[in-house]
Every structure is written in structure tokens, then in C-alpha cells.
Design an enzyme around this catalytic site. Structure first.
Site, PDB file in Angstrom:
ATOM      1  N   TYR A 129      44.239 -67.805 -24.268  1.00 55.65           N
ATOM      2  CA  TYR A 129      44.614 -66.884 -25.340  1.00 55.65           C
ATOM      3  C   TYR A 129      44.633 -67.563 -26.700  1.00 55.65           C
ATOM      4  O   TYR A 129      45.136 -68.690 -26.850  1.00 55.65           O
ATOM      5  CB  TYR A 129      46.002 -66.246 -25.090  1.00 55.65           C
ATOM      6  CG  TYR A 129      46.365 -65.302 -26.233  1.00 55.65           C
ATOM      7  CD1 TYR A 129      45.870 -64.009 -26.261  1.00 55.65           C
ATOM      8  CD2 TYR A 129      47.123 -65.739 -27.321  1.00 55.65           C
ATOM      9  CE1 TYR A 129      46.135 -63.151 -27.330  1.00 55.65           C
ATOM     10  CE2 TYR A 129      47.400 -64.901 -28.393  1.00 55.65           C
ATOM     11  CZ  TYR A 129      46.895 -63.612 -28.391  1.00 55.65           C
ATOM     12  OH  TYR A 129      47.155 -62.771 -29.448  1.00 55.65           O
TER      13      TYR A 129
ATOM     14  N   LYS B 131      20.636 -26.582 -54.351  1.00 53.79           N
ATOM     15  CA  LYS B 131      20.650 -27.492 -53.204  1.00 53.79           C
ATOM     16  C   LYS B 131      21.587 -27.086 -52.073  1.00 53.79           C
ATOM     17  O   LYS B 131      22.686 -26.599 -52.288  1.00 53.79           O
ATOM     18  CB  LYS B 131      21.060 -28.909 -53.673  1.00 53.79           C
ATOM     19  CG  LYS B 131      20.015 -29.636 -54.475  1.00 53.79           C
ATOM     20  CD  LYS B 131      18.705 -29.875 -53.729  1.00 53.79           C
ATOM     21  CE  LYS B 131      18.725 -30.973 -52.731  1.00 53.79           C
ATOM     22  NZ  LYS B 131      18.842 -32.309 -53.183  1.00 53.79           N
TER      23      LYS B 131
ATOM     24  N   GLU C  46      23.892 -36.783 -42.389  1.00 59.06           N
ATOM     25  CA  GLU C  46      23.761 -38.128 -42.963  1.00 59.06           C
ATOM     26  C   GLU C  46      25.002 -38.960 -42.611  1.00 59.06           C
ATOM     27  O   GLU C  46      24.906 -40.161 -42.336  1.00 59.06           O
ATOM     28  CB  GLU C  46      23.559 -38.034 -44.483  1.00 59.06           C
ATOM     29  CG  GLU C  46      22.195 -37.430 -44.813  1.00 59.06           C
ATOM     30  CD  GLU C  46      22.103 -36.862 -46.230  1.00 59.06           C
ATOM     31  OE1 GLU C  46      22.955 -37.181 -47.076  1.00 59.06           O
ATOM     32  OE2 GLU C  46      21.159 -36.080 -46.473  1.00 59.06           O
TER      33      GLU C  46
ATOM     34  N   SER D   6      25.074 -29.392 -54.417  1.00 58.61           N
ATOM     35  CA  SER D   6      24.944 -30.517 -55.342  1.00 58.61           C
ATOM     36  C   SER D   6      25.752 -30.184 -56.594  1.00 58.61           C
ATOM     37  O   SER D   6      25.904 -29.020 -56.955  1.00 58.61           O
ATOM     38  CB  SER D   6      23.466 -30.702 -55.700  1.00 58.61           C
ATOM     39  OG  SER D   6      23.331 -31.225 -57.001  1.00 58.61           O
TER      40      SER D   6
ATOM     41  N   LYS E 140      41.913 -54.843 -30.659  1.00 53.69           N
ATOM     42  CA  LYS E 140      42.415 -53.465 -30.613  1.00 53.69           C
ATOM     43  C   LYS E 140      41.995 -52.661 -31.842  1.00 53.69           C
ATOM     44  O   LYS E 140      41.568 -51.520 -31.727  1.00 53.69           O
ATOM     45  CB  LYS E 140      43.942 -53.474 -30.436  1.00 53.69           C
ATOM     46  CG  LYS E 140      44.321 -53.878 -29.021  1.00 53.69           C
ATOM     47  CD  LYS E 140      45.759 -54.235 -28.860  1.00 53.69           C
ATOM     48  CE  LYS E 140      46.149 -55.538 -29.519  1.00 53.69           C
ATOM     49  NZ  LYS E 140      45.446 -56.730 -28.961  1.00 53.69           N
TER      50      LYS E 140
ATOM     51  N   THR F 277       4.046 -38.724 -32.447  1.00 52.04           N
ATOM     52  CA  THR F 277       4.145 -40.180 -32.323  1.00 52.04           C
ATOM     53  C   THR F 277       3.791 -40.675 -33.721  1.00 52.04           C
ATOM     54  O   THR F 277       2.906 -40.096 -34.367  1.00 52.04           O
ATOM     55  CB  THR F 277       3.165 -40.766 -31.282  1.00 52.04           C
ATOM     56  OG1 THR F 277       1.841 -40.443 -31.681  1.00 52.04           O
ATOM     57  CG2 THR F 277       3.429 -40.223 -29.882  1.00 52.04           C
ATOM     58  N   HIS F 278       4.449 -41.680 -34.177  1.00 51.13           N
ATOM     59  CA  HIS F 278       4.262 -42.190 -35.552  1.00 51.13           C
ATOM     60  C   HIS F 278       4.539 -41.097 -36.585  1.00 51.13           C
ATOM     61  O   HIS F 278       3.998 -41.136 -37.695  1.00 51.13           O
ATOM     62  CB  HIS F 278       2.851 -42.743 -35.763  1.00 51.13           C
ATOM     63  CG  HIS F 278       2.424 -43.678 -34.678  1.00 51.13           C
ATOM     64  ND1 HIS F 278       2.657 -45.027 -34.723  1.00 51.13           N
ATOM     65  CD2 HIS F 278       1.818 -43.449 -33.482  1.00 51.13           C
ATOM     66  CE1 HIS F 278       2.183 -45.601 -33.618  1.00 51.13           C
ATOM     67  NE2 HIS F 278       1.680 -44.652 -32.847  1.00 51.13           N
TER      68      HIS F 278
HETATM   69  N1  ARG Z   1      49.863 -58.916 -30.118  1.00 49.49           N
HETATM   70  C1  ARG Z   1      49.222 -59.924 -29.327  1.00 49.49           C
HETATM   71  C2  ARG Z   1      47.730 -59.571 -29.184  1.00 49.49           C
HETATM   72  O1  ARG Z   1      47.412 -58.456 -29.260  1.00 49.49           O
HETATM   73  C3  ARG Z   1      49.830 -59.999 -27.968  1.00 49.49           C
HETATM   74  C4  ARG Z   1      49.625 -61.306 -27.292  1.00 49.49           C
HETATM   75  C5  ARG Z   1      50.437 -62.341 -27.967  1.00 49.49           C
HETATM   76  N2  ARG Z   1      50.392 -63.602 -27.291  1.00 49.49           N
HETATM   77  C6  ARG Z   1      50.649 -64.738 -27.899  1.00 49.49           C
HETATM   78  N3  ARG Z   1      50.553 -65.804 -27.182  1.00 49.49           N
HETATM   79  N4  ARG Z   1      50.919 -64.823 -29.191  1.00 49.49           N
HETATM   80  O2  ARG Z   1      46.910 -60.421 -29.017  1.00 49.49           O
END
Ligand code: ARG
Length: 463
Positions: A323, A289, A296, A283, A331, A161-162
Site C-alpha cells: 500500500y 442555427k 458534441e 447560436s 476512488k 468506407t472512407h
Molecule cells: N483512505 C485510504 C485510501 O483510500 C485508506 C487506506 C489508508 N491506509 C493507509 N495505510 N494510510 O487509500
């Protein structure tokens, strides 16, 4: 396919001016979302199957579209498909090619759907697969740790610990702590599958659709449990992305902790483990080394995962429904985190298969720092009717005496011990034995050898 007078694609018919090259470049995500091609094609196949069953499109059109989609899938697999930035993303690239292959009837594929529901459908399926894949990799890692633990039940080292010697532990018990951590990671990922089990397809742009679609059919066919409940929430929701990024961050944090631990143990100051030449780096100037660069690397990589999680949180913070293009970055973040985590898990696995504990050094270190002091205090409570606080004081005096006389606790003789606590008998000497100490921690979850054996058997049974 049909073009308007500015040679633009038909979904751009209201926009009369050709888009600027710069906008095309920044607006395009094809280089990233082309990873979703399989899910996108499968989603479209199921979608048109449903449209046909619901009598929204004809048998002939459905078959034509499926034929085209199959061909596209083949072209992509054979790397013959040409992605074009001009068509923004994977959805439009595929639709554009569908027009080329089957002609204007391709126009029916987008009935009762929008890219907004299309993209999250693809993405949820993708994350579901990635999640299962990560858990398989974690299984391999856990197996490796269990192998190490099995071989080291009797290997004794100091627990800290520590970062100061605290109490003696079995090296196996120490390693099994990481099994618990990676098991929790697995549960966290598995739990996420619940949120991933609701099907977005059919909510269209944000309000649902006036076509008589069957979202239960598409759910079943695409491996979802049920359709999502609210069309607006569905389009705006990226909680499943946060869940993935968070789970990956915690897992990479665990990896960075074990990496740091191994770096410390491998340091010249500690010398508790040896890394095989396979996993060290030299190294450029210091010929002697052997550096733990891979460890790391693992320690550092958690930073990227946290960064990606924070990016997504920041993108979502204050974003109105539903949206917005802001969401498109989800993504990139997930793909990067997924790739990095998978790499890190296999690197850690490789490292763990290529190191050995320096048992002698572990024992030597465990013999320093008066590590059995708590065992002595416990002994006094159990055998001499003392409260723990009283026993703590007596033990402190014995430790001070040992320190002053430059002795370790097990080097003290009964005469010296009795000077401080006259009640003591020769029986006390056993508490300074490290094996005795480790094996006495029989409470559930403790480091006793029996406990460890039981736990290893239990872990091996869990799937
Ligand atoms: N390539 C777009 C995305 O991944 C798909 C959705 C597009 N929709 C829109 N209303 N422009 O977000």
C-alpha cells in the site's frame, strides 16, 4: 473518545505534534470516499459478526458495535452526520463517531483488519454495484436502438468506407452495429465481476492476521465468491479499478463514435437525420442555427474517461508492493468516470429517442456514387461465368462510361451496357435497384431484410 495531549485521535498516539493544516487538507479524502459509507458500514457489521462467531469479541461488544454502526448509517442517510477532514477518510470518520456513540468498546471494531483491506473491500463492492447499474442502463439504450431498427428495416442508406459511398445498407442494420458494440460493453463489464468476486477483507495491512478469522464467512455475507489468495497482492492490487476504467473508456468511445456519426448525418452537407428541437441548441449570433451540442458533449466526454484510465495506469506503473498513499486517488477516478458514463448513456438514450431519419435524403444519397457497382460485378460472376477480377474490370468500364455520360448506373439502358459487355441481357437491370442490392446480402451477418428481422428477434430475447 480518548485523546492524547495534542488533542489528536487515539490512532495517532505515536505522533506527538499536531499535523500541519496543509497536510490535513491534502491528506484528507473524505469528500470523495464518503460515497463508500454504505459499503464501509456493511463491511464493519459483517466483520464484527465474524469476530464474534470466531470468539474474538464478545456478544455484548458485537451488539454494541452493530448498534452504533446502525445509528451512524441512519445519521448519514438523514444528512445529520458531520464529516471532519481531520479524520482523513470515511473509515476513520465512522470509527471516530462510533467511539462517540458507544465509548471505548468501539476500539474492538478494528481487530484483525486494516484500512488497507477495508478500503478495497468497500471499493470492490461499490464497483460491483456500479457495474451492474451501468449494464442496466446499457440495456435501456439497446432497447431504444432496437426500437429504431424495428421501424427502419426497409430504410435504405449508403454504407460508407472512407466516408465515401460504398454499398447500400438498411438503416436498421447500421443501428444494430451499435447494439453489437454496446452488447460487447456489457459483456466486458460483466466479465469484470469475476475479478470483483474475491474478498480482500482479512488480509489486514499486508500480511494477514494472527487472529483466527473466517474469511469465507465474510466473503459469503458480503457477496464475494471467495477470499483473495495472497495478502500482499490483495493490498497492492488495483487491476479491478483498471478493468472498470478500461471498460468505461471503451463504452464511452462507442458513445463518441455514434455521436460523431449523428453529427455528420445531421450536418447540412449530409442532412440524413433531423434532430428534434428538444435536443438542439441555438447560436447567440446566428438566428438560424440549431446545433447538435449534446452530441458534441458526448463525443468529447470520452476524453475524460481515457484520461482517468491513463491516470490510474500511471499511478500503478512502477509502484512497489503493497500500500501507498498514491493509491488513494483510485476512488476519485472511478467515481468521476462512473458518473460521466452514466450521464452519457442517458443523454445518448434521450438523443436517440428524439431524432428521425430523413428517409428521402438517405435514399437520394444512396443513389449517388455508383453504389451498386459491386452488385453488378457479383452478377457478372454468377451469370456470365467470369472470374471476380474480370467482372471487376468490366464493371469499372461501365462505371467510367456512366461517369463520362453524367448518368447514374440505373439510368443506363441495355444498349449502352451491351456496348461494353455484349453478353449482358435485360435481366441485369435489377442489380441497380437499391432494395434488391440490400436484400441480396443474405450471408450470415449481412444486411438483408430477413437477416435483420431475425437479429432483432434474437436481440430482444437476450437478457
Ligand atoms: N483512505 C485510504 C485510501 O483510500 C485508506 C487506506 C489508508 N491506509 C493507509 N495505510 N494510510 O487509500
Amino acid at each position: 473518545m480518548a485523546k492524547n495531549k495534542n488533542n489528536q485521535t487515539i490512532w495517532n498516539t505515536r505522533i506527538q505534534k499536531k499535523g500541519s493544516a496543509l497536510f490535513q487538507k491534502v491528506g484528507s479524502s473524505i469528500e470523495i470516499d464518503k460515497n463508500l459509507y454504505k459499503q464501509d458500514i456493511e463491511g464493519s457489521r459483517v466483520h464484527v459478526e465474524m469476530l464474534f462467531r470466531q470468539k474474538i469479541i464478545s456478544f455484548k461488544i458485537k451488539n454494541k458495535i452493530i448498534y452504533g454502526l446502525n445509528r451512524i448509517e441512519n445519521e448519514i442517510k438523514k444528512k445529520k452526520f458531520i464529516y471532519d477532514q481531520k479524520y482523513e477518510d470515511i473509515h476513520m470518520n465512522i470509527e471516530k463517531r462510533l467511539f462517540e456513540i458507544i465509548g471505548d468498546e468501539a476500539g474492538y471494531v478494528h481487530t484483525a483488519r486494516s484500512r488497507n483491506d477495508q478500503v478495497i473491500t468497500d471499493f470492490k463492492i461499490w464497483i460491483r454495484l456500479a457495474t451492474k447499474d451501468i449494464n442496466k442502463n446499457l440495456d435501456k439504450l439497446i432497447k431504444t436502438i432496437l426500437k429504431i431498427a424495428q421501424k427502419n428495416i426497409q430504410t435504405i442508406m449508403p454504407g460508407f468506407t472512407h466516408l465515401k459511398n460504398a454499398q447500400a445498407v438498411s438503416f436498421a442494420h447500421y443501428m444494430l452495429a451499435y447494439v453489437e458494440m454496446f452488447k460487447r460493453d456489457k459483456s466486458r463489464f460483466k466479465y469484470n465481476l469475476e475479478n470483483l468476486s474475491e474478498n480482500p477483507l482479512g488480509v489486514a495491512a499486508l500480511t494477514g492476521t494472527s487472529f483466527n478469522i473466517d474469511r469465507y464467512f465474510t466473503s459469503k455475507k458480503l457477496g464475494f465468491k471467495k477470499p483473495t489468495n495472497n495478502s500482499i497482492d490483495t493490498v497492492a492490487d488495483r487491476d479491478f479499478v483498471l478493468d472498470f476504467l478500461f471498460s468505461a473508456s471503451v463504452c464511452s468511445l462507442h458513445i463518441s463514435r455514434i455521436a460523431e456519426e449523428l453529427i455528420i448525418w445531421n450536418s447540412d452537407g449530409f442532412g440524413l437525420i433531423n434532430l428534434s428541437d428538444k435536443i438542439v441548441t441555438g447560436s447567440s449570433i446566428m438566428p438560424q442555427k440549431k446545433n447538435p451540442d449534446l452530441l458534441e458533449y458526448l463525443r468529447g466526454k470520452s476524453g475524460n474517461s481515457f484520461g482517468n484510465l491513463f491516470s490510474m495506469l500511471t499511478i500503478l506503473k512502477g509502484l512497489p508492493l503493497s500500500y501507498f498513499k498514491d493509491l488513494q486517488d483510485d476512488k476519485d477516478l472511478v467515481f468521476k468516470t462512473n458518473q460521466s458514463l452514466k450521464n452519457c448513456i442517458s443523454i445518448l438514450n434521450e438523443v436517440l429517442n428524439n431524432f428521425s431519419p430523413n428517409k428521402k435524403k438517405m435514399l437520394e444519397l444512396a443513389e449517388t456514387g455508383y453504389i451498386t457497382a459491386t452488385d453488378l460485378a457479383d452478377y457478372l460472376v454468377k451469370n456470365h461465368d467470369m472470374s471476380f477480377r474480370r467482372a471487376y474490370q468490366v464493371t469499372s468500364s461501365i462505371v467510367n462510361f456512366a461517369e463520362k455520360n453524367k448518368k447514374k448506373l440505373h439510368e443506363l439502358n441495355l444498349k449502352e451496357l451491351k456496348k461494353i459487355e455484349p453478353m449482358l441481357t435485360s435481366d441485369v437491370i435489377k442489380v441497380f435497384d437499391l432494395k434488391y442490392s440490400v436484400n441480396s446480402k443474405k450471408s450470415f451477418g449481412g444486411t438483408s431484410f430477413e437477416n435483420i428481422k431475425k437479429m432483432i428477434t434474437k436481440y430482444k430475447k437476450i437478457k
